[in-house]
Design a protein around this motif. Sequence first.
Motif, mmCIF file in Angstrom:
data_model
loop_
_atom_site.group_PDB
_atom_site.id
_atom_site.type_symbol
_atom_site.label_atom_id
_atom_site.label_comp_id
_atom_site.label_asym_id
_atom_site.label_seq_id
_atom_site.Cartn_x
_atom_site.Cartn_y
_atom_site.Cartn_z
ATOM 1 N N VAL A 133 0.613 -1.158 -0.005
ATOM 2 C CA VAL A 133 -0.088 -0.154 -0.072
ATOM 3 C C VAL A 133 0.807 1.317 -0.083
ATOM 4 N N THR B 54 1.243 4.429 -2.948
ATOM 5 C CA THR B 54 1.123 5.670 -2.841
ATOM 6 C C THR B 54 2.335 6.365 -3.129
ATOM 7 N N ALA C 117 -2.940 4.261 -8.190
ATOM 8 C CA ALA C 117 -4.247 3.823 -7.474
ATOM 9 C C ALA C 117 -4.009 2.212 -7.040
ATOM 10 N N ASP D 33 -11.444 11.115 -4.263
ATOM 11 C CA ASP D 33 -10.447 10.505 -4.571
ATOM 12 C C ASP D 33 -9.978 10.736 -6.128
ATOM 13 N N ASN E 268 -13.668 3.725 0.015
ATOM 14 C CA ASN E 268 -12.535 4.358 0.265
ATOM 15 C C ASN E 268 -11.726 3.534 1.071
ATOM 16 N N MET E 269 -10.489 3.648 0.683
ATOM 17 C CA MET E 269 -9.466 2.744 1.734
ATOM 18 C C MET E 269 -8.377 3.818 2.246
ATOM 19 N N PRO E 270 -8.746 3.785 3.657
ATOM 20 C CA PRO E 270 -7.818 5.057 4.089
ATOM 21 C C PRO E 270 -6.276 4.628 4.005
ATOM 22 N N GLY E 271 -5.310 5.346 4.269
ATOM 23 C CA GLY E 271 -3.843 5.121 4.056
ATOM 24 C C GLY E 271 -3.527 4.613 5.213
ATOM 25 N N LEU F 253 -11.973 -2.277 -1.959
ATOM 26 C CA LEU F 253 -11.224 -1.201 -1.257
ATOM 27 C C LEU F 253 -10.578 -0.285 -2.443
ATOM 28 N N ARG G 230 -8.144 2.874 -3.304
ATOM 29 C CA ARG G 230 -7.391 4.301 -2.826
ATOM 30 C C ARG G 230 -6.726 4.758 -4.067
ATOM 31 N N SER H 86 -5.093 7.868 -6.686
ATOM 32 C CA SER H 86 -3.719 8.114 -6.735
ATOM 33 C C SER H 86 -3.411 9.449 -6.384
#
Length: 502
Positions: free
Chosen positions: A234, A238, A243, A273, A459-462, A489, A491, A493
Amino acid sequence: MLVGIYFPSVTGIMAGSNRSGDLRDAQKSIPTGTILAIVTTSFICLALMFICSWYYALFAMLIAGCIYKYIEYRGAEKEWGDGIRGLSLNAARYALLRVEHGPPHTKNWRPQVLVMLNLDSEQCVKHPRLLSFTTQLKAGKGLTIVGSVLEGTYLDKHTEAQLAEENIRSLMSAEKTKGFCQLVVSSNLRDGMSHLIQSAGLGGMKHNTVLMAWPESWKEEDNPFSWKNFVDTVRDTTAAQQALLVAKNVDLFPQNQERFSDGHIDVWWIVHDGGLLMLLPFLLRQHKVWRKCRMRIFTVAQVDDNSIQMKKDLQTFLYHLRISAEVEVVEMVENDISAFTYEKTLVMEQRSQMLKQMQLSKTEREREAQLIHDRNTASHSAVAARSQAPPTPDKVQMTWTKEKLIAEKYKNKDNTVSGFKDLFSLKPNQSNVRRMHTAVKLNGVVLNKSQDAQLVLLNMPGPPRNRQGDENYMEFLEVLTEGLNRVLLVRGSGREVITIYS
């Protein structure tokens, strides 16, 4: 008459090209002039053919097409090589050089996917339905790279690598996944996945999205640190501004032969996002599996937010995007933290502390083994020295005596026991309690609205900046998606991928 016109035109072109060596730029002019002359005369000949007899002209073109396909099928690469392949490679090189410069325009942005597959001990794919989902998402368009990592060294694992690549290609063919296969042999899975994220693709044909399965076994005792690879992946996506899509309960996802006759694709748009959450359901509904599913978009409002205005703004946004979807604003009411949340947080922190104690105990066992090894080595060295050297009154003094070793052993055992006893006297950290409270509350809202949905996008939290909280991060995601059948999920970019102008 037709032969009288066509034959001189072709032979004249060849004769002219052979006599054009004295041109100013013959290397450029001869190919250009020859191609233009052939196109012009071919057009004239085709026009004359249709003027004379259109059905004979069509019949002749059909015969010529059949001859071409027959040669292509049988393979025209005996002594003169495959000319079509050479042209294809040249065209591919030209196109790659064209798309090399500059990022794509927002209107042209589409998910170019790197699919990360896991392999079992037989070098077979663990989750075949991840490729099914890829086919449904991509529909044969754009770039798809199917990647996997084999642990070891290439010299030792090249046979297994070939077998794994054959199995992946066979599955891609069965699932009708149009793309490329890229397998990496690395000393460990973590580095191999990082290498794929960095280097997969060629030139401008590189991925901008990573698709992987949720590590279902991250809680198992025999592999307590498998989640570290996931969290670090993950972080890698990032850092690479790519993404990330994580399919949870991927084995419950539909195969390509299945058809949903009804149901919903629910999008929980909590964090902006760049519009990826809006784009994914639209792409999925182009496939026959998801075509009859209706799209619903939920957004979360706090007590102080204007829910009516939020709904109007979102409906306007979707209208400009020409996306048909139901819109609902869900209000999150502040309430007291329940005893269940405290208990959930406490269990999470106890497990985290236990993992640390297990790792610490393992380190101490390795240290104890090293001490015994050092003692034996020193003892053998002393015996060898006494047998070879003349006797001296001095004795060899070892760094670790027997008494010190026993004392250290019991000291480590006492520390380990006291560490495990401390687990049951922990008080939950208030920051973790608040995060768990949010996850539990949001999960309750999602379950209330989307428990029967065919697919839920969230949404996938960081991950946390402090790596010591990685195992807690996994627990938060688990609580957030608990009770849902199929979850994706998402996330983003950080780049805008969909606007009202696209």
